[in-house]
Design a protein around this motif. Structure first.
Motif, PDB file in Angstrom:
ATOM      1  N   ASP A   1      39.914  35.619  33.659  1.00  0.00           N
ATOM      2  CA  ASP A   1      39.360  34.268  33.498  1.00  0.00           C
ATOM      3  C   ASP A   1      38.831  34.167  32.031  1.00  0.00           C
ATOM      4  N   GLU A   2      38.189  35.307  31.325  1.00  0.00           N
ATOM      5  CA  GLU A   2      37.704  35.323  30.049  1.00  0.00           C
ATOM      6  C   GLU A   2      38.578  35.178  29.192  1.00  0.00           C
ATOM      7  N   TRP A   3      39.774  35.759  29.251  1.00  0.00           N
ATOM      8  CA  TRP A   3      41.062  36.198  28.415  1.00  0.00           C
ATOM      9  C   TRP A   3      41.584  34.499  28.505  1.00  0.00           C
ATOM     10  N   LEU A   4      41.926  33.810  29.296  1.00  0.00           N
ATOM     11  CA  LEU A   4      42.561  32.890  29.657  1.00  0.00           C
ATOM     12  C   LEU A   4      41.702  31.529  29.077  1.00  0.00           C
ATOM     13  N   THR A   5      40.555  31.696  29.409  1.00  0.00           N
ATOM     14  CA  THR A   5      39.438  30.331  28.886  1.00  0.00           C
ATOM     15  C   THR A   5      39.395  30.772  27.355  1.00  0.00           C
ATOM     16  N   HIS A   6      39.414  31.983  26.895  1.00  0.00           N
ATOM     17  CA  HIS A   6      39.408  31.895  25.281  1.00  0.00           C
ATOM     18  C   HIS A   6      40.566  31.402  24.697  1.00  0.00           C
ATOM     19  N   LEU A   7      41.608  31.642  25.164  1.00  0.00           N
ATOM     20  CA  LEU A   7      42.969  31.342  24.690  1.00  0.00           C
ATOM     21  C   LEU A   7      43.603  29.775  25.069  1.00  0.00           C
ATOM     22  N   SER A   8      43.074  29.332  26.291  1.00  0.00           N
ATOM     23  CA  SER A   8      43.714  28.168  26.705  1.00  0.00           C
ATOM     24  C   SER A   8      42.451  27.036  26.547  1.00  0.00           C
ATOM     25  N   GLY A   9      41.292  27.514  26.616  1.00  0.00           N
ATOM     26  CA  GLY A   9      40.374  26.387  26.699  1.00  0.00           C
ATOM     27  C   GLY A   9      39.648  26.198  27.987  1.00  0.00           C
ATOM     28  N   ARG A  10      38.547  25.560  28.108  1.00  0.00           N
ATOM     29  CA  ARG A  10      37.824  25.510  29.494  1.00  0.00           C
ATOM     30  C   ARG A  10      38.588  24.661  30.365  1.00  0.00           C
ATOM     31  N   ARG A  11      38.766  23.376  29.660  1.00  0.00           N
ATOM     32  CA  ARG A  11      39.667  22.375  30.559  1.00  0.00           C
ATOM     33  C   ARG A  11      41.092  22.828  31.276  1.00  0.00           C
ATOM     34  N   THR A  12      41.710  23.562  30.492  1.00  0.00           N
ATOM     35  CA  THR A  12      43.095  24.077  30.914  1.00  0.00           C
ATOM     36  C   THR A  12      42.820  25.194  31.915  1.00  0.00           C
ATOM     37  N   PHE A  13      41.826  25.967  31.502  1.00  0.00           N
ATOM     38  CA  PHE A  13      41.401  27.074  32.511  1.00  0.00           C
ATOM     39  C   PHE A  13      41.093  26.438  34.021  1.00  0.00           C
ATOM     40  N   GLY A  14      40.185  25.523  33.832  1.00  0.00           N
ATOM     41  CA  GLY A  14      39.802  24.741  35.038  1.00  0.00           C
ATOM     42  C   GLY A  14      40.614  23.964  35.810  1.00  0.00           C
ATOM     43  N   SER A  15      41.816  23.114  35.280  1.00  0.00           N
ATOM     44  CA  SER A  15      42.569  22.545  35.944  1.00  0.00           C
ATOM     45  C   SER A  15      43.936  23.117  36.164  1.00  0.00           C
ATOM     46  N   ILE A  16      44.225  24.163  35.472  1.00  0.00           N
ATOM     47  CA  ILE A  16      45.720  24.805  35.753  1.00  0.00           C
ATOM     48  C   ILE A  16      45.392  26.481  36.241  1.00  0.00           C
ATOM     49  N   TRP A  17      44.776  27.031  35.294  1.00  0.00           N
ATOM     50  CA  TRP A  17      44.744  28.689  35.477  1.00  0.00           C
ATOM     51  C   TRP A  17      43.739  28.981  36.964  1.00  0.00           C
ATOM     52  N   ARG A  18      42.769  28.380  36.895  1.00  0.00           N
ATOM     53  CA  ARG A  18      41.877  28.457  37.990  1.00  0.00           C
ATOM     54  C   ARG A  18      42.457  28.429  39.334  1.00  0.00           C
ATOM     55  N   PRO A  19      42.808  27.281  39.695  1.00  0.00           N
ATOM     56  CA  PRO A  19      43.566  27.172  40.948  1.00  0.00           C
ATOM     57  C   PRO A  19      44.516  27.879  41.280  1.00  0.00           C
ATOM     58  N   MET A  20      45.383  28.439  40.179  1.00  0.00           N
ATOM     59  CA  MET A  20      46.611  29.204  40.564  1.00  0.00           C
ATOM     60  C   MET A  20      45.970  30.678  40.781  1.00  0.00           C
ATOM     61  N   LEU A  21      45.023  31.336  40.151  1.00  0.00           N
ATOM     62  CA  LEU A  21      44.528  32.359  40.354  1.00  0.00           C
ATOM     63  C   LEU A  21      43.857  32.633  41.747  1.00  0.00           C
ATOM     64  N   LYS A  22      43.063  31.508  41.880  1.00  0.00           N
ATOM     65  CA  LYS A  22      42.490  31.390  43.342  1.00  0.00           C
ATOM     66  C   LYS A  22      43.367  31.418  44.491  1.00  0.00           C
TER      67      LYS A  22
END
Ligand SMILES: Cc1cc2nc3c(=O)[nH]c(=O)nc-3n(C[C@H](O)[C@H](O)[C@H](O)COP(=O)(O)OP(=O)(O)OC[C@H]3O[C@@H](n4cnc5c(N)ncnc54)[C@H](O)[C@@H]3O)c2cc1C
Length: 454
Positions: free
Chosen positions: A137-158
């Motif tokens: 989550d740290e790596w993706l937030t750092h690269l993609s930004g907080r908004r993209t992490f929250g709306s794309i990466w986080r639900p996919m990882l969850k």
């Protein structure tokens, strides 16, 4: 020299094939009535054989391609251009080329740019060890930004980890990005996915035939109860009351199963193996009389939907090869102890159909020919942060006992390509150990493999 191989999945059959080619007498023991394990077939009521779980071969799976050529079955490989998309806030968004990417509505243009950069950046990371201690989550937030992490990466990882992913290293998403991108070909980056006519079963059968013609044996419906260990050395297998002696034993089952089968190994080794766990899966298969989405993969970012994705394998398998059916798999990966594994098939079917109807209001259950629920407890090994020391080696502390298992495949993802490669590497280690004069150059300890990337 006789070697017993425990498990007739992709790993066990590949291992048997490699060892028998080098003159060892192998006998494979498989608990179920068919070869294949997770990649095994399922016979539908109408007699048509399909994959129990979805199995794509990628155009970049070079080891599988050369294995098929070696076995004379490469003429059965078929590839097609495929599409992937996202189900986000009640809508399907296609994500197949740069134009679609640049238009991707769920994100603003800055976020889109950063997401694109994340995918690109991953392709240039050569030393995965740098990502070992960084949380995904740290790596993706750092690269993609907080908004993209929250709306794309986080639900996919969850969805993928069935909840928590805090202990997951960035290597997980890095390996996935590299593998996904490896399917894209040509200037317009077309995504290619494929299959063998007859499924992975065709590959298993071809290898099994070679094993038998080299004098090996394959035992189906042969659940091994114990790997017999005496004085720190593997002596053979116990099936029922019968103990069958072998010079060496190679297990290809998952670590928790292996652990149960070796009561004669030391407590330290038991405790060590006990630290390896896996994601499980509950995976309904919808057999339809027509396509559902036309997408090979639909990623779901809607946390109300219990399944991880919609995988329509007949987007790349011509339905003529699967009895004219359209095959849609709706997997839910499950964490250890997950409540989803405790639900009955009927409960799963009802919940899944309700959500499918929500996602696709035009979906009509009358187009369902069969709906079958499959589940497995040990599917994908879980690797924690800075935890490569927990990956068991092929050579175990017990003399002449070997373990070739998916938990050793890291950071590559586990799939037919990486498993076949790993089996070949494990065969090299076993040969080097059992017949050192014939195979002097082979190393005997190999806890981590990274040669299987992408
Ligand atoms: C939902 C899903 C989707 C996947 N998608 C893809 C994909 O698209 N592409 C791809 O390439 N790969 C895919 N994979 C991954 C692939 O299926 C696995 O990596 C591979 O099949 C693992 O093979 P294995 O031989 O290591 O393990 P397994 O297949 O688990 O084989 C172990 C075997 O040991 C046997 N066994 C267990 N206990 C005993 C015992 N006591 N005695 C005798 N036998 C025993 C089992 O019956 C089993 O046959 C997918 C897997 C799943 C579950």
């Amino acid at each position: 020299m006789t070697v017993a191989i425990l498990g007739g999945g992709i790993m066990g059959i590949n291992l048997g094939y490699c060892l028998s080619r080098q003159g060892l007498q192998v006998e494979i023991f498989e608990a179920s009535p068919v070869l294949g394990g997770l990649a095994g077939p399922l016979i539908l009521e109408d007699g048509v054989a399909v994959d129990r779980f979805y199995h794509a071969i990628l155009s970049s799976d070079s080891h599988l391609a050369s294995l098929c050529a070696e076995l004379g079955i490469d003429n059965r490989l078929r590839f097609r251009e495929t599409r992937m998309g996202f189900y986000h806030q009640g809508q399907i968004h296609s994500m197949n080329n740069v134009i679609e990417f640049l238009r991707f509505p769920p994100l603003g243009w800055v976020d889109r740019f950063r997401l694109g950069l994340t995918v690109l950046y991953a392709q240039f990371v050569r030393d995965w060890r740098r990502l070992e201690g960084i949380r995904v989550d740290e790596w993706l937030t750092h690269l993609s930004g907080r908004r993209t992490f929250g709306s794309i990466w986080r639900p996919m990882l969850k969805a993928k980890f069935d909840g928590g992913f805090e202990d997951t290293p960035a290597t997980y998403i890095w390996a996935r990005l590299v593998r996904t991108r490896s399917t894209r070909q040509g200037a317009n980056q077309k995504e290619m996915a494929g299959h063998l006519i007859g499924g992975y079963a065709a590959l298993m059968t071809a290898m099994a035939e070679r094993i038998v013609s080299a004098g090996g044996k394959i035992h189906l419906r042969a659940p091994v109860q114990e790997i017999v260990i005496e004085h720190g050395r593997a002596r053979g297998l116990r099936l029922g009351d019968d103990v069958q002696p072998f010079d060496a034993v190679a297990a290809t089952v998952q670590a928790p199963i292996f652990r149960r089968l070796i009561p004669g190994a030391g407590q330290d080794y038991h405790d060590y193996l006990g630290q390896t766990d896996y994601l499980g899966i509950v995976c309904p298969l919808l057999v339809l009389d027509r396509p559902l989405t036309g997408y090979w993969t639909l990623n779901i970012t809607d946390e109300r939907v219990p399944f991880t994705g919609v995988i329509e394998t007949t987007a790349y398998i011509d339905p003529q090869y699967v009895g004219g059916h359209h095959l849609v798999y709706l997997p839910k990966y499950t964490a250890p102890g997950s409540e989803w594994q405790k639900k009955s098939d009927e409960e799963i079917k009802a919940i899944w159909l309700k959500h499918l109807q929500m996602m696709f209001p035009d979906f009509d259950p009358k187009h369902v020919r069969y709906l079958l629920v499959h589940r497995e407890r040990y599917v994908e090994p879980l690797h924690g942060l800075n935890a490569t020391h927990l990956i068991p080696a092929v050579k175990t502390p017990v003399e002449n006992l070997y373990l070739a298992t998916t938990a050793q495949i890291y950071p590559a993802l586990t799939n037919g390509e990486s498993v076949s490669r790993h089996a070949r590497e494990a065969a090299g280690i076993i040969l080097g150990d059992l017949t050192p004069r014939a195979h002097p150059s082979i190393q005997v300890s190999m806890p981590v493999t990274d040669s299987a990337l992408p």
